[in-house]
Design a protein around this motif. Structure first.
Motif, PDB file in Angstrom:
ATOM      1  N   SER A 113    -104.791  33.230 -37.178  1.00 54.69           N
ATOM      2  CA  SER A 113    -103.454  33.810 -37.052  1.00 54.69           C
ATOM      3  C   SER A 113    -102.408  33.039 -37.851  1.00 54.69           C
ATOM      4  CB  SER A 113    -103.041  33.869 -35.576  1.00 54.69           C
ATOM      5  OG  SER A 113    -103.001  32.565 -35.001  1.00 54.69           O
ATOM      6  N   MET A 114    -102.445  31.729 -37.790  1.00 56.19           N
ATOM      7  CA  MET A 114    -101.446  30.947 -38.522  1.00 56.19           C
ATOM      8  C   MET A 114    -101.721  30.951 -40.020  1.00 56.19           C
ATOM      9  SD  MET A 114     -99.130  30.085 -36.433  1.00 56.19           S
ATOM     10  CE  MET A 114     -99.449  31.743 -35.804  1.00 56.19           C
ATOM     11  N   GLY A 115    -102.992  31.132 -40.392  1.00 53.96           N
ATOM     12  CA  GLY A 115    -103.289  31.291 -41.816  1.00 53.96           C
ATOM     13  C   GLY A 115    -102.652  32.545 -42.374  1.00 53.96           C
ATOM     14  N   LEU A 116    -102.705  33.644 -41.596  1.00 52.95           N
ATOM     15  CA  LEU A 116    -102.054  34.880 -42.015  1.00 52.95           C
ATOM     16  C   LEU A 116    -100.542  34.699 -42.091  1.00 52.95           C
ATOM     17  CD1 LEU A 116    -104.005  37.614 -39.987  1.00 52.95           C
ATOM     18  CD2 LEU A 116    -104.157  37.129 -42.437  1.00 52.95           C
ATOM     19  N   TRP A 117     -99.980  34.030 -41.113  1.00 54.48           N
ATOM     20  CA  TRP A 117     -98.524  33.841 -41.064  1.00 54.48           C
ATOM     21  C   TRP A 117     -98.048  32.984 -42.237  1.00 54.48           C
ATOM     22  CZ3 TRP A 117     -95.218  34.489 -36.334  1.00 54.48           C
ATOM     23  CH2 TRP A 117     -93.896  34.104 -36.555  1.00 54.48           C
ATOM     24  N   LEU A 118     -98.712  31.821 -42.423  1.00 52.65           N
ATOM     25  CA  LEU A 118     -98.250  30.854 -43.407  1.00 52.65           C
ATOM     26  C   LEU A 118     -98.594  31.239 -44.837  1.00 52.65           C
ATOM     27  CD1 LEU A 118     -99.366  27.664 -41.466  1.00 52.65           C
ATOM     28  CD2 LEU A 118     -96.994  28.323 -41.864  1.00 52.65           C
ATOM     29  N   GLY A 119     -99.699  31.967 -45.001  1.00 51.81           N
ATOM     30  CA  GLY A 119    -100.181  32.251 -46.347  1.00 51.81           C
ATOM     31  C   GLY A 119    -101.082  31.153 -46.873  1.00 51.81           C
ATOM     32  N   ASN A 120    -101.404  30.185 -46.031  1.00 46.52           N
ATOM     33  CA  ASN A 120    -102.333  29.094 -46.351  1.00 46.52           C
ATOM     34  C   ASN A 120    -102.839  28.524 -45.032  1.00 46.52           C
ATOM     35  OD1 ASN A 120     -99.282  27.809 -46.870  1.00 46.52           O
ATOM     36  ND2 ASN A 120    -100.565  26.583 -45.515  1.00 46.52           N
ATOM     37  N   SER A 136     -90.770  30.674 -32.710  1.00 50.41           N
ATOM     38  CA  SER A 136     -89.450  31.298 -32.614  1.00 50.41           C
ATOM     39  C   SER A 136     -88.377  30.471 -33.314  1.00 50.41           C
ATOM     40  CB  SER A 136     -89.073  31.515 -31.139  1.00 50.41           C
ATOM     41  OG  SER A 136     -89.006  30.289 -30.438  1.00 50.41           O
ATOM     42  N   MET A 137     -88.508  29.172 -33.303  1.00 43.88           N
ATOM     43  CA  MET A 137     -87.472  28.338 -33.925  1.00 43.88           C
ATOM     44  C   MET A 137     -87.532  28.396 -35.459  1.00 43.88           C
ATOM     45  SD  MET A 137     -88.968  24.500 -33.176  1.00 43.88           S
ATOM     46  CE  MET A 137     -87.469  23.689 -33.711  1.00 43.88           C
ATOM     47  N   HIS A 138     -88.611  28.950 -35.998  1.00 37.07           N
ATOM     48  CA  HIS A 138     -88.732  29.050 -37.453  1.00 37.07           C
ATOM     49  C   HIS A 138     -88.451  30.461 -37.959  1.00 37.07           C
ATOM     50  CE1 HIS A 138     -90.950  25.225 -36.797  1.00 37.07           C
ATOM     51  NE2 HIS A 138     -90.377  24.928 -37.939  1.00 37.07           N
ATOM     52  N   LEU A 139     -87.967  31.317 -37.084  1.00 35.14           N
ATOM     53  CA  LEU A 139     -87.577  32.663 -37.488  1.00 35.14           C
ATOM     54  C   LEU A 139     -86.067  32.735 -37.670  1.00 35.14           C
ATOM     55  CD1 LEU A 139     -89.811  34.831 -35.108  1.00 35.14           C
ATOM     56  CD2 LEU A 139     -90.057  34.577 -37.584  1.00 35.14           C
ATOM     57  N   PRO A 140     -85.580  33.504 -38.639  1.00 35.02           N
ATOM     58  CA  PRO A 140     -86.337  34.335 -39.586  1.00 35.02           C
ATOM     59  C   PRO A 140     -86.707  33.622 -40.881  1.00 35.02           C
ATOM     60  CG  PRO A 140     -84.025  34.807 -39.833  1.00 35.02           C
ATOM     61  CD  PRO A 140     -84.120  33.752 -38.754  1.00 35.02           C
ATOM     62  N   ASP A 141     -86.221  32.377 -41.077  1.00 35.03           N
ATOM     63  CA  ASP A 141     -86.379  31.708 -42.377  1.00 35.03           C
ATOM     64  C   ASP A 141     -87.836  31.539 -42.787  1.00 35.03           C
ATOM     65  OD1 ASP A 141     -83.667  31.541 -42.524  1.00 35.03           O
ATOM     66  OD2 ASP A 141     -83.537  29.457 -41.876  1.00 35.03           O
ATOM     67  N   GLN A 142     -88.704  31.293 -41.802  1.00 36.89           N
ATOM     68  CA  GLN A 142     -90.111  31.068 -42.111  1.00 36.89           C
ATOM     69  C   GLN A 142     -90.985  32.246 -41.686  1.00 36.89           C
ATOM     70  OE1 GLN A 142     -91.581  28.636 -43.723  1.00 36.89           O
ATOM     71  NE2 GLN A 142     -89.959  27.136 -43.953  1.00 36.89           N
ATOM     72  N   SER A 143     -90.421  33.424 -41.673  1.00 40.32           N
ATOM     73  CA  SER A 143     -91.199  34.614 -41.319  1.00 40.32           C
ATOM     74  C   SER A 143     -92.262  34.853 -42.393  1.00 40.32           C
ATOM     75  CB  SER A 143     -90.286  35.835 -41.218  1.00 40.32           C
ATOM     76  OG  SER A 143     -89.688  36.107 -42.471  1.00 40.32           O
ATOM     77  N   PRO A 144     -93.359  35.529 -42.034  1.00 40.69           N
ATOM     78  CA  PRO A 144     -94.426  35.759 -43.009  1.00 40.69           C
ATOM     79  C   PRO A 144     -93.946  36.452 -44.277  1.00 40.69           C
ATOM     80  CG  PRO A 144     -95.197  36.285 -40.804  1.00 40.69           C
ATOM     81  CD  PRO A 144     -93.726  36.029 -40.697  1.00 40.69           C
ATOM     82  N   TRP A 145     -93.094  37.466 -44.132  1.00 43.34           N
ATOM     83  CA  TRP A 145     -92.643  38.204 -45.320  1.00 43.34           C
ATOM     84  C   TRP A 145     -91.745  37.352 -46.216  1.00 43.34           C
ATOM     85  CZ3 TRP A 145     -92.241  39.639 -40.254  1.00 43.34           C
ATOM     86  CH2 TRP A 145     -91.019  39.452 -39.631  1.00 43.34           C
ATOM     87  N   ARG A 146     -90.901  36.505 -45.619  1.00 42.85           N
ATOM     88  CA  ARG A 146     -90.065  35.641 -46.447  1.00 42.85           C
ATOM     89  C   ARG A 146     -90.911  34.589 -47.169  1.00 42.85           C
ATOM     90  NH1 ARG A 146     -84.073  34.422 -43.901  1.00 42.85           N
ATOM     91  NH2 ARG A 146     -83.472  36.605 -43.581  1.00 42.85           N
ATOM     92  N   ARG A 147     -91.943  34.107 -46.507  1.00 39.05           N
ATOM     93  CA  ARG A 147     -92.825  33.143 -47.164  1.00 39.05           C
ATOM     94  C   ARG A 147     -93.563  33.796 -48.326  1.00 39.05           C
ATOM     95  NH1 ARG A 147     -93.940  28.259 -44.734  1.00 39.05           N
ATOM     96  NH2 ARG A 147     -95.970  28.199 -45.752  1.00 39.05           N
ATOM     97  N   ARG A 148     -93.972  35.050 -48.143  1.00 39.41           N
ATOM     98  CA  ARG A 148     -94.662  35.746 -49.229  1.00 39.41           C
ATOM     99  C   ARG A 148     -93.725  35.966 -50.416  1.00 39.41           C
ATOM    100  NH1 ARG A 148     -97.762  38.226 -44.995  1.00 39.41           N
ATOM    101  NH2 ARG A 148     -96.189  39.837 -44.623  1.00 39.41           N
ATOM    102  N   VAL A 149     -92.475  36.332 -50.133  1.00 42.03           N
ATOM    103  CA  VAL A 149     -91.495  36.524 -51.206  1.00 42.03           C
ATOM    104  C   VAL A 149     -91.268  35.213 -51.945  1.00 42.03           C
ATOM    105  CG1 VAL A 149     -89.071  36.994 -51.685  1.00 42.03           C
ATOM    106  CG2 VAL A 149     -90.341  38.495 -50.144  1.00 42.03           C
ATOM    107  N   ALA A 150     -91.148  34.114 -51.183  1.00 43.01           N
ATOM    108  CA  ALA A 150     -90.922  32.812 -51.804  1.00 43.01           C
ATOM    109  C   ALA A 150     -92.104  32.396 -52.672  1.00 43.01           C
ATOM    110  CB  ALA A 150     -90.671  31.758 -50.721  1.00 43.01           C
ATOM    111  N   ARG A 151     -93.319  32.699 -52.215  1.00 45.56           N
ATOM    112  CA  ARG A 151     -94.501  32.359 -53.003  1.00 45.56           C
ATOM    113  C   ARG A 151     -94.549  33.172 -54.305  1.00 45.56           C
ATOM    114  NH1 ARG A 151     -98.167  29.062 -50.793  1.00 45.56           N
ATOM    115  NH2 ARG A 151     -98.097  28.704 -48.543  1.00 45.56           N
ATOM    116  N   ARG A 152     -94.212  34.466 -54.201  1.00 48.87           N
ATOM    117  CA  ARG A 152     -94.207  35.301 -55.409  1.00 48.87           C
ATOM    118  C   ARG A 152     -93.153  34.799 -56.388  1.00 48.87           C
ATOM    119  NH1 ARG A 152     -95.146  39.729 -51.761  1.00 48.87           N
ATOM    120  NH2 ARG A 152     -92.920  40.219 -51.717  1.00 48.87           N
TER     121      ARG A 152
END
Length: 254
Positions: free
Chosen positions: A138-145, A223-239
């Motif tokens: 689950s955290m691999g999906l969330w983090l992207g790593n 919860s304390m890492h939302l929304p800045d570390q949300s899965p979609w924002r991490r994916r955008v940052a990686r792209r």
């Protein structure tokens, strides 16, 4: 060759710590230093650590993150490895860590799973599938790593120096390894190696209270890492990072 420090946070765990330190003494590749962080113990934890040749650092502010971060700060090795007081590392644990990080200089963090050595068949089985397997999936999906698993990982010293001011190191109500995972730089490569295993205790799941506390820590950490570390924002940052690297590559070649 790189130097390796092993950091072990400990609280009133003298007996289990003694077994862990005995396992470290039997390593095929000995640790260059062992840092035991005494988190306000009232038993013989500190004495057991010193008797085994470990360096004891005091951290009275109780909590895994305060204790672990104090240990990482105190460690002097090029590689900082982490165990819990009740961990049981196999004899080739540090040899495996050193060899893999030497072979792959691009990897900043190396982590692997734990294997329950107590708690009964049902508890250990459920913990293996739901807790360990579920965490990495689950955290691999969330983090992207892959996420860092606090009972069994090693990081290069510069990785900690870059992350130490970003993590919530004074919080005792969150998962330290997940918080660290969120605050690693996107450029940091985290490698999961299923062959890098340590024995871990099922004691935290022996009661519903203990299990519930860890679920609450997970909820609080996420919860304390939302929304800045949300899965979609991490994916955008990686792209965006990948695009910038591609854009700068020709200039670097030129």
């Amino acid at each position: 060759m790189p130097t390796v420090s092993v950091v072990i946070p400990a609280l009133d765990d003298a007996e289990m710590l003694g077994r862990c330190l005995a396992d470290l003494a039997a390593q095929l590749r000995p640790a260059d230093e062992i840092v035991v962080v005494d988190n306000g113990s009232t038993d013989d934890t500190a004495a057991v650590a010193r008797a085994a040749g470990a360096r004891v650092v005091e951290q009275p502010h109780r909590g895994i993150w305060p204790a672990a971060s104090t240990g990482y700060d105190a460690a002097t090795g090029d590689i900082i490895a982490r165990l819990d007081a009740d961990s049981r590392p196999p004899a080739d644990w540090l040899l495996h860590i050193e060899a893999e990080l030497l072979d792959a200089p691009e990897v900043g963090v190396l982590t692997g799973p734990g294997v329950f050595y107590d708690g009964g068949t049902v508890v250990a089985g459920l913990g293996q599938v739901l807790y360990i397997g579920g965490y990495f999936w689950s955290m691999g999906l969330w983090l992207g790593n892959p996420p860092v698993f606090g009972s069994n990982f090693a990081m290069r010293r510069d990785v900690w120096l870059q992350a130490r001011e970003r993590v919530h190191r004074d919080r005792s109500d969150i998962h330290d390894d997940l918080d660290l995972s969120f605050h690693l730089g996107l450029e940091t490569i985290v490698r999961y190696d299923e062959r890098l295993t340590v024995g871990i205790s099922a004691r935290p799941f022996s009661t519903w209270k203990g299990f519930g506390r860890r679920l609450l820590w997970a909820y609080t950490t996420l919860s304390m890492h939302l929304p800045d570390q949300s899965p979609w924002r991490r994916r955008v940052a990686r792209r965006r990072q990948a695009h910038e690297q591609e854009r700068d590559a020709p200039e670097a070649v030129a």
